[in-house]
Scaffold this motif. Structure first.
Motif, PDB file in Angstrom:
ATOM      1  N   MET A   1       0.828  -1.199   0.000  1.00 24.38           N
ATOM      2  CA  MET A   1       0.000   0.000   0.000  1.00 24.38           C
ATOM      3  C   MET A   1       0.867   1.256   0.000  1.00 24.38           C
ATOM      4  O   MET A   1       0.558   2.236  -0.654  1.00 24.38           O
ATOM      5  CB  MET A   1      -0.913   0.009   1.223  1.00 24.38           C
ATOM      6  CG  MET A   1      -1.844   1.209   1.279  1.00 24.38           C
ATOM      7  SD  MET A   1      -2.982   1.120   2.672  1.00 24.38           S
ATOM      8  CE  MET A   1      -3.923   2.607   2.411  1.00 24.38           C
ATOM      9  N   TYR A   2       1.952   1.227   0.755  1.00 27.22           N
ATOM     10  CA  TYR A   2       2.848   2.381   0.827  1.00 27.22           C
ATOM     11  C   TYR A   2       4.203   2.031   0.224  1.00 27.22           C
ATOM     12  O   TYR A   2       4.690   0.910   0.358  1.00 27.22           O
ATOM     13  CB  TYR A   2       3.050   2.825   2.274  1.00 27.22           C
ATOM     14  CG  TYR A   2       1.764   3.252   2.957  1.00 27.22           C
ATOM     15  CD1 TYR A   2       1.121   4.422   2.570  1.00 27.22           C
ATOM     16  CD2 TYR A   2       1.200   2.477   3.960  1.00 27.22           C
ATOM     17  CE1 TYR A   2      -0.057   4.813   3.179  1.00 27.22           C
ATOM     18  CE2 TYR A   2       0.016   2.857   4.580  1.00 27.22           C
ATOM     19  CZ  TYR A   2      -0.602   4.021   4.190  1.00 27.22           C
ATOM     20  OH  TYR A   2      -1.764   4.397   4.781  1.00 27.22           O
ATOM     21  N   LYS A   3       4.828   3.019  -0.398  1.00 26.00           N
ATOM     22  CA  LYS A   3       6.175   2.832  -0.932  1.00 26.00           C
ATOM     23  C   LYS A   3       7.221   3.339   0.042  1.00 26.00           C
ATOM     24  O   LYS A   3       8.257   2.706   0.248  1.00 26.00           O
ATOM     25  CB  LYS A   3       6.314   3.578  -2.267  1.00 26.00           C
ATOM     26  CG  LYS A   3       7.733   3.528  -2.837  1.00 26.00           C
ATOM     27  CD  LYS A   3       7.864   4.366  -4.103  1.00 26.00           C
ATOM     28  CE  LYS A   3       9.313   4.348  -4.606  1.00 26.00           C
ATOM     29  NZ  LYS A   3       9.481   5.204  -5.819  1.00 26.00           N
ATOM     30  N   ARG A   4       6.947   4.497   0.662  1.00 25.33           N
ATOM     31  CA  ARG A   4       7.950   5.139   1.522  1.00 25.33           C
ATOM     32  C   ARG A   4       7.270   5.789   2.716  1.00 25.33           C
ATOM     33  O   ARG A   4       6.283   6.515   2.561  1.00 25.33           O
ATOM     34  CB  ARG A   4       8.721   6.178   0.721  1.00 25.33           C
ATOM     35  CG  ARG A   4       9.822   6.906   1.478  1.00 25.33           C
ATOM     36  CD  ARG A   4      10.542   7.877   0.558  1.00 25.33           C
ATOM     37  NE  ARG A   4      11.137   7.167  -0.589  1.00 25.33           N
ATOM     38  CZ  ARG A   4      11.107   7.614  -1.843  1.00 25.33           C
ATOM     39  NH1 ARG A   4      10.528   8.774  -2.112  1.00 25.33           N
ATOM     40  NH2 ARG A   4      11.663   6.918  -2.817  1.00 25.33           N
ATOM     41  N   ALA A 217       2.948  -0.453  21.291  1.00 27.83           N
ATOM     42  CA  ALA A 217       2.109  -1.467  20.653  1.00 27.83           C
ATOM     43  C   ALA A 217       2.964  -2.237  19.648  1.00 27.83           C
ATOM     44  O   ALA A 217       3.209  -1.770  18.536  1.00 27.83           O
ATOM     45  CB  ALA A 217       0.922  -0.811  19.955  1.00 27.83           C
ATOM     46  N   ARG A 218       3.420  -3.397  20.046  1.00 27.05           N
ATOM     47  CA  ARG A 218       4.341  -4.163  19.202  1.00 27.05           C
ATOM     48  C   ARG A 218       3.694  -4.523  17.867  1.00 27.05           C
ATOM     49  O   ARG A 218       2.564  -4.977  17.815  1.00 27.05           O
ATOM     50  CB  ARG A 218       4.796  -5.428  19.928  1.00 27.05           C
ATOM     51  CG  ARG A 218       5.627  -5.140  21.172  1.00 27.05           C
ATOM     52  CD  ARG A 218       6.116  -6.405  21.836  1.00 27.05           C
ATOM     53  NE  ARG A 218       6.871  -6.102  23.043  1.00 27.05           N
ATOM     54  CZ  ARG A 218       8.172  -5.824  23.072  1.00 27.05           C
ATOM     55  NH1 ARG A 218       8.848  -5.815  21.940  1.00 27.05           N
ATOM     56  NH2 ARG A 218       8.779  -5.553  24.206  1.00 27.05           N
ATOM     57  N   GLY A 219       4.430  -4.278  16.808  1.00 21.44           N
ATOM     58  CA  GLY A 219       3.940  -4.584  15.475  1.00 21.44           C
ATOM     59  C   GLY A 219       3.078  -3.500  14.866  1.00 21.44           C
ATOM     60  O   GLY A 219       2.605  -3.650  13.732  1.00 21.44           O
ATOM     61  N   ALA A 220       2.887  -2.376  15.577  1.00 21.28           N
ATOM     62  CA  ALA A 220       1.997  -1.330  15.070  1.00 21.28           C
ATOM     63  C   ALA A 220       2.538  -0.713  13.785  1.00 21.28           C
ATOM     64  O   ALA A 220       1.792  -0.519  12.821  1.00 21.28           O
ATOM     65  CB  ALA A 220       1.801  -0.246  16.129  1.00 21.28           C
ATOM     66  N   GLU A 228      -3.119  -1.604   7.580  1.00 18.87           N
ATOM     67  CA  GLU A 228      -4.091  -1.801   8.649  1.00 18.87           C
ATOM     68  C   GLU A 228      -4.362  -0.478   9.367  1.00 18.87           C
ATOM     69  O   GLU A 228      -3.533   0.434   9.368  1.00 18.87           O
ATOM     70  CB  GLU A 228      -3.576  -2.855   9.640  1.00 18.87           C
ATOM     71  CG  GLU A 228      -3.400  -4.229   9.026  1.00 18.87           C
ATOM     72  CD  GLU A 228      -2.888  -5.255  10.028  1.00 18.87           C
ATOM     73  OE1 GLU A 228      -3.171  -5.093  11.232  1.00 18.87           O
ATOM     74  OE2 GLU A 228      -2.194  -6.200   9.613  1.00 18.87           O
ATOM     75  N   LYS A 229      -5.534  -0.391  10.004  1.00 15.07           N
ATOM     76  CA  LYS A 229      -5.927   0.815  10.718  1.00 15.07           C
ATOM     77  C   LYS A 229      -5.444   0.728  12.163  1.00 15.07           C
ATOM     78  O   LYS A 229      -6.000  -0.017  12.972  1.00 15.07           O
ATOM     79  CB  LYS A 229      -7.441   0.995  10.665  1.00 15.07           C
ATOM     80  CG  LYS A 229      -7.981   1.202   9.252  1.00 15.07           C
ATOM     81  CD  LYS A 229      -9.487   1.348   9.251  1.00 15.07           C
ATOM     82  CE  LYS A 229     -10.021   1.568   7.833  1.00 15.07           C
ATOM     83  NZ  LYS A 229     -11.503   1.676   7.811  1.00 15.07           N
TER      84      LYS A 229
END
Length: 240
Positions: A1-4, A217-220, A228-229
């Motif tokens: 979804m995101y490049k940078r 929040a690990r993995g946020a 993910e939201k």
């Protein structure tokens, strides 16, 4: 979804619960978050703060000029960035680049926008220290500035102990409501404190999306990279 993506990492985040100095476990956690984010395929740059070492707004307490105090604060960001670079390398991250707005040739590369872009395109993790090299700003403003300069898809604002933006202080108001999504103008109208006002206005003017989330929040960060939201997303109403 995101490049940078650009991550704004406060000095306090490196200090852990103590709020000052350094916490080894927290450093390992943060390094792991950065590595995991890069492993999703997203290009990652990190703007590092220095509030755990010295804060420029305490100039009067120390009896020194504010410009000198801010210079000390900028050096604090370098200490944190070198420490983070070392832990990233120890955890197996290859090709971590530290770039500073003030030249410190023995420790880092000078920040040059096109060179930073080239490092990111080659898959390097780019750590950015010294803010923008100017006094009278916190690292909020250069975090937005660098994200705009590097054409990042969003800025991840990692907070210490806060999982997003609330309508009141959740530590003082038990029923405070967390927002999943906000527009820039709504943040201003409500008087919500997200970051320095000048930094926020710059983000609004360039329609830079902001993700405000809890660094604990690990993995946020990785979840955000995957679309993910997490936390609170602040964006323009046109992009909602």
């Amino acid at each position: 979804m995101y490049k940078r993506l650009v991550v704004k990492l406060s000095g306090q985040a490196l200090a852990g619960s103590g709020g000052f100095g350094f916490d080894s476990d927290r450093l390992t956690q943060l390094a792991g978050e950065v590595i995991a984010a890069r492993e999703t395929g997203v290009q990652v740059a990190v703007v590092v703060g220095g509030g755990n070492v010295f804060r420029g707004n305490r100039a009067e307490d120390w009896g020194i000029d504010r410009v000198e105090a801010d210079n000390i604060g900028m050096l604090g960001t370098v200490i944190n960035a070198v420490l983070l670079r070392g832990r990233l390398a120890a955890m197996g991250a290859e090709d971590v680049r530290l770039m500073t707005a003030l030249p410190i040739d023995n420790l880092a590369e000078p920040y040059i926008r096109l060179r930073a872009l080239r490092h990111l395109e080659k898959g390097s993790i780019v750590l950015l220290g010294c803010g923008n090299g100017q006094p009278f700003t916190t690292t909020d403003y250069p975090a937005v500035q660098r994200a705009v300069e590097l054409k990042a898809d969003a800025l991840l604002v990692a907070k210490n102990g806060t999982d997003g933006v609330y309508d009141a202080d959740p530590n003082q108001v038990p029923g405070a409501r967390r927002f999943d999504r906000l527009g820039y103008d709504e943040v201003i109208a409500r008087g919500l404190r997200v970051m320095d006002q000048s930094a926020f206005i710059l983000a609004r003017d360039h329609r830079l999306p902001l993700f405000v989330f809890d660094i604990d929040a690990r993995g946020a960060a990785t979840a955000i990279c995957r679309g993910e939201k997490i936390g609170t997303l602040i964006t323009s109403s046109e992009d909602s």
